[in-house]
Motif scaffolding. Sequence first.
Motif, PDB file in Angstrom:
ATOM      1  N   ARG A 134      52.343  43.256  20.136  1.00 52.42           N
ATOM      2  CA  ARG A 134      52.980  44.571  20.242  1.00 52.42           C
ATOM      3  C   ARG A 134      52.069  45.565  20.933  1.00 52.42           C
ATOM      4  NH1 ARG A 134      54.466  45.067  13.991  1.00 52.42           N
ATOM      5  NH2 ARG A 134      52.362  44.163  13.980  1.00 52.42           N
ATOM      6  N   VAL A 135      50.781  45.499  20.637  1.00 54.44           N
ATOM      7  CA  VAL A 135      49.839  46.403  21.307  1.00 54.44           C
ATOM      8  C   VAL A 135      49.618  45.952  22.749  1.00 54.44           C
ATOM      9  CG1 VAL A 135      47.528  47.396  21.239  1.00 54.44           C
ATOM     10  CG2 VAL A 135      48.738  46.911  19.095  1.00 54.44           C
ATOM     11  N   ARG A 136      49.560  44.632  22.935  1.00 56.53           N
ATOM     12  CA  ARG A 136      49.346  44.114  24.294  1.00 56.53           C
ATOM     13  C   ARG A 136      50.465  44.568  25.224  1.00 56.53           C
ATOM     14  NH1 ARG A 136      48.784  38.966  23.125  1.00 56.53           N
ATOM     15  NH2 ARG A 136      50.878  38.291  23.719  1.00 56.53           N
ATOM     16  N   GLN A 137      51.676  44.655  24.706  1.00 53.56           N
ATOM     17  CA  GLN A 137      52.792  45.087  25.539  1.00 53.56           C
ATOM     18  C   GLN A 137      52.597  46.522  26.025  1.00 53.56           C
ATOM     19  OE1 GLN A 137      56.987  43.799  24.776  1.00 53.56           O
ATOM     20  NE2 GLN A 137      57.308  45.961  24.329  1.00 53.56           N
ATOM     21  N   THR A 138      51.943  47.352  25.241  1.00 53.29           N
ATOM     22  CA  THR A 138      51.710  48.733  25.671  1.00 53.29           C
ATOM     23  C   THR A 138      50.665  48.819  26.775  1.00 53.29           C
ATOM     24  OG1 THR A 138      49.969  49.200  24.041  1.00 53.29           O
ATOM     25  CG2 THR A 138      52.262  49.530  23.332  1.00 53.29           C
ATOM     26  N   ARG A 139      49.910  47.729  26.965  1.00 51.71           N
ATOM     27  CA  ARG A 139      48.876  47.688  28.021  1.00 51.71           C
ATOM     28  C   ARG A 139      49.309  46.791  29.179  1.00 51.71           C
ATOM     29  NH1 ARG A 139      43.731  49.111  25.812  1.00 51.71           N
ATOM     30  NH2 ARG A 139      42.972  48.819  27.948  1.00 51.71           N
ATOM     31  N   ILE A 140      50.616  46.539  29.274  1.00 48.20           N
ATOM     32  CA  ILE A 140      51.081  45.578  30.274  1.00 48.20           C
ATOM     33  C   ILE A 140      50.735  46.023  31.690  1.00 48.20           C
ATOM     34  CG2 ILE A 140      53.410  46.531  30.543  1.00 48.20           C
ATOM     35  CD1 ILE A 140      52.467  42.791  30.335  1.00 48.20           C
ATOM     36  N   ASP A 141      50.717  47.339  31.932  1.00 44.56           N
ATOM     37  CA  ASP A 141      50.361  47.811  33.273  1.00 44.56           C
ATOM     38  C   ASP A 141      48.921  47.430  33.634  1.00 44.56           C
ATOM     39  OD1 ASP A 141      52.695  49.059  34.343  1.00 44.56           O
ATOM     40  OD2 ASP A 141      52.430  50.698  32.916  1.00 44.56           O
ATOM     41  N   ASP A 142      48.024  47.450  32.654  1.00 51.37           N
ATOM     42  CA  ASP A 142      46.635  47.059  32.902  1.00 51.37           C
ATOM     43  C   ASP A 142      46.559  45.583  33.276  1.00 51.37           C
ATOM     44  OD1 ASP A 142      45.802  49.629  32.256  1.00 51.37           O
ATOM     45  OD2 ASP A 142      45.506  49.126  30.132  1.00 51.37           O
ATOM     46  N   LEU A 143      47.330  44.770  32.592  1.00 46.71           N
ATOM     47  CA  LEU A 143      47.308  43.337  32.880  1.00 46.71           C
ATOM     48  C   LEU A 143      47.928  43.037  34.243  1.00 46.71           C
ATOM     49  CD1 LEU A 143      48.252  42.018  29.329  1.00 46.71           C
ATOM     50  CD2 LEU A 143      46.035  41.762  30.469  1.00 46.71           C
ATOM     51  N   TYR A 144      49.054  43.708  34.539  1.00 49.44           N
ATOM     52  CA  TYR A 144      49.676  43.479  35.846  1.00 49.44           C
ATOM     53  C   TYR A 144      48.770  43.962  36.973  1.00 49.44           C
ATOM     54  CZ  TYR A 144      54.257  42.054  34.030  1.00 49.44           C
ATOM     55  OH  TYR A 144      55.291  41.380  33.435  1.00 49.44           O
ATOM     56  N   ALA A 145      47.972  44.983  36.714  1.00 50.28           N
ATOM     57  CA  ALA A 145      47.044  45.470  37.743  1.00 50.28           C
ATOM     58  C   ALA A 145      46.025  44.393  38.107  1.00 50.28           C
ATOM     59  CB  ALA A 145      46.345  46.730  37.261  1.00 50.28           C
ATOM     60  N   ILE A 146      45.650  43.570  37.125  1.00 53.71           N
ATOM     61  CA  ILE A 146      44.711  42.468  37.411  1.00 53.71           C
ATOM     62  C   ILE A 146      45.371  41.449  38.320  1.00 53.71           C
ATOM     63  CG2 ILE A 146      43.394  40.578  36.365  1.00 53.71           C
ATOM     64  CD1 ILE A 146      43.106  42.364  33.873  1.00 53.71           C
ATOM     65  N   LEU A 147      46.651  41.173  38.107  1.00 53.83           N
ATOM     66  CA  LEU A 147      47.370  40.281  39.023  1.00 53.83           C
ATOM     67  C   LEU A 147      47.304  40.833  40.447  1.00 53.83           C
ATOM     68  CD1 LEU A 147      50.605  39.526  36.932  1.00 53.83           C
ATOM     69  CD2 LEU A 147      48.823  37.888  37.483  1.00 53.83           C
ATOM     70  N   ALA A 148      47.635  42.119  40.587  1.00 52.31           N
ATOM     71  CA  ALA A 148      47.653  42.722  41.917  1.00 52.31           C
ATOM     72  C   ALA A 148      46.277  42.692  42.576  1.00 52.31           C
ATOM     73  CB  ALA A 148      48.160  44.166  41.825  1.00 52.31           C
ATOM     74  N   GLU A 149      45.200  42.804  41.794  1.00 51.86           N
ATOM     75  CA  GLU A 149      43.847  42.825  42.341  1.00 51.86           C
ATOM     76  C   GLU A 149      43.360  41.442  42.758  1.00 51.86           C
ATOM     77  OE1 GLU A 149      41.493  44.432  39.231  1.00 51.86           O
ATOM     78  OE2 GLU A 149      42.488  46.397  39.254  1.00 51.86           O
ATOM     79  N   THR A 150      43.707  40.434  41.977  1.00 53.14           N
ATOM     80  CA  THR A 150      43.098  39.110  42.179  1.00 53.14           C
ATOM     81  C   THR A 150      43.906  38.178  43.068  1.00 53.14           C
ATOM     82  OG1 THR A 150      44.128  38.334  40.119  1.00 53.14           O
ATOM     83  CG2 THR A 150      41.890  39.202  39.979  1.00 53.14           C
ATOM     84  N   LEU A 151      45.230  38.300  43.090  1.00 52.63           N
ATOM     85  CA  LEU A 151      46.034  37.324  43.818  1.00 52.63           C
ATOM     86  C   LEU A 151      45.814  37.338  45.325  1.00 52.63           C
ATOM     87  CD1 LEU A 151      49.303  37.538  41.701  1.00 52.63           C
ATOM     88  CD2 LEU A 151      47.710  35.612  41.824  1.00 52.63           C
ATOM     89  N   PRO A 152      45.455  38.470  45.961  1.00 55.76           N
ATOM     90  CA  PRO A 152      45.187  38.412  47.402  1.00 55.76           C
ATOM     91  C   PRO A 152      43.955  37.593  47.789  1.00 55.76           C
ATOM     92  CG  PRO A 152      45.696  40.660  46.719  1.00 55.76           C
ATOM     93  CD  PRO A 152      45.489  39.870  45.474  1.00 55.76           C
ATOM     94  N   GLN A 153      43.202  37.099  46.831  1.00 52.31           N
ATOM     95  CA  GLN A 153      41.956  36.391  47.137  1.00 52.31           C
ATOM     96  C   GLN A 153      42.159  34.939  47.557  1.00 52.31           C
ATOM     97  OE1 GLN A 153      39.506  36.898  43.644  1.00 52.31           O
ATOM     98  NE2 GLN A 153      39.742  39.140  43.664  1.00 52.31           N
ATOM     99  N   ARG A 154      43.344  34.364  47.286  1.00 55.84           N
ATOM    100  CA  ARG A 154      43.593  32.962  47.648  1.00 55.84           C
ATOM    101  C   ARG A 154      44.962  32.853  48.326  1.00 55.84           C
ATOM    102  NH1 ARG A 154      42.380  29.537  42.111  1.00 55.84           N
ATOM    103  NH2 ARG A 154      40.901  30.999  41.150  1.00 55.84           N
TER     104      ARG A 154
END
Length: 401
Positions: free
Chosen positions: A275-295
Amino acid sequence: MTPLLQGVRVVEVGAVVLGPLAAQILADLGADVIKVEPLSGDVARESHPQGASDGALFVNNNRNKRMLALDLKRSEGRAAFARLVATSDVMLHNMRIEAAERLGLGFEAISAINPRIVHCAAIGFGQRGRYRDRPAFDDIIQAASGLAGLAAQQGGEPQFIPTILADKVAALHIVYAVLAALVARANGREGAIGIEVPMFEAMASFVLNEHLAGATFADDGALGYPRVLAADRRPYRTADGWIAVLPYTGDQWRRFLDEVGRGEICEQAWFADPRVRQTRIDDLYAILAETLPQRSTADWVAALSACDVPCSEINMLEDLLTDPHLAEVGFFDVGQGFPEDIRRSLPQPVEFAGVSPVGNIAPGAVGEHSRMVLRECGHSEAEIDALVAAGVLREDTARRR
């Protein structure tokens, strides 16, 4: 075609997609679907692009049917239609109620002809509400149902989903409603059954399924499912293209974060509680956006598939035509008996074990089966000839080859 509904006759007075798609699904399941068109044919026959005779929109929504062309504005046409209704199990239309009533296609008129009929009206808005007389097209329903507005709630502008989603969703509601009514009748329920499938209500239910959220419990509850509305929930760039990645469970996020060297996040207190993790979902999705362009896309699909994190390359429409999985399941196979210009057909994405499929029938010409159908309903050859001569019935036996 899967012969599960053999012995069920369906009369479809449908045009474009809503009614025709629902009727095609019933036909694909083995029902004898008779499509009643005006003498000029369903307007979808003229859709772009055009094959040797009919448009692609018509071809993809009208296989496995028999075609009857009848002028229902004439009393002779309505009389012939009544004899067809008397021999049928289901009648469905996707006309506005006022127009259907004028032609004698409403529930009261049809059930008076056949007191065991299942009657389905696929319409824009439910008839108990103030919008009942509004015209409805897919864009209008996407707007009214909140679907087009979802993009604005992600920080953008309202936009339409570029597919005729409302028609297709409502068509599926038609199918299950008709099947439920047929089961009830088979179980001994007496009397006609009337079904109303409004596009607006169908799509409002579709959109609000997850987005009703806090309003489920409180009048002032917040609407919207945070994960789905997160600004960074989107296709992500890779080094050479695009990819969709969806870590959903805590374990999937752990495996993804380990893969990208960010495993320390899993030790944070907020991460452990869903439930708390869901409130930080934007932080987690930001990691996807940062790392996926690397490969590259292919590298990511291989790596994430190996650690069982849901992912997919982003396919364009043309990619589906050469997708190896769709090829292996025979997704576009046309089968026998289709005109040569029809290179691909779209199946029902359902398979039944223990039932032997039979071949599909290509969409017919306007009035191709008119004489056959009326003969089955008890018309004599002289009566049929008289309807043709009067310009009430059209018969065209020149199927495309």
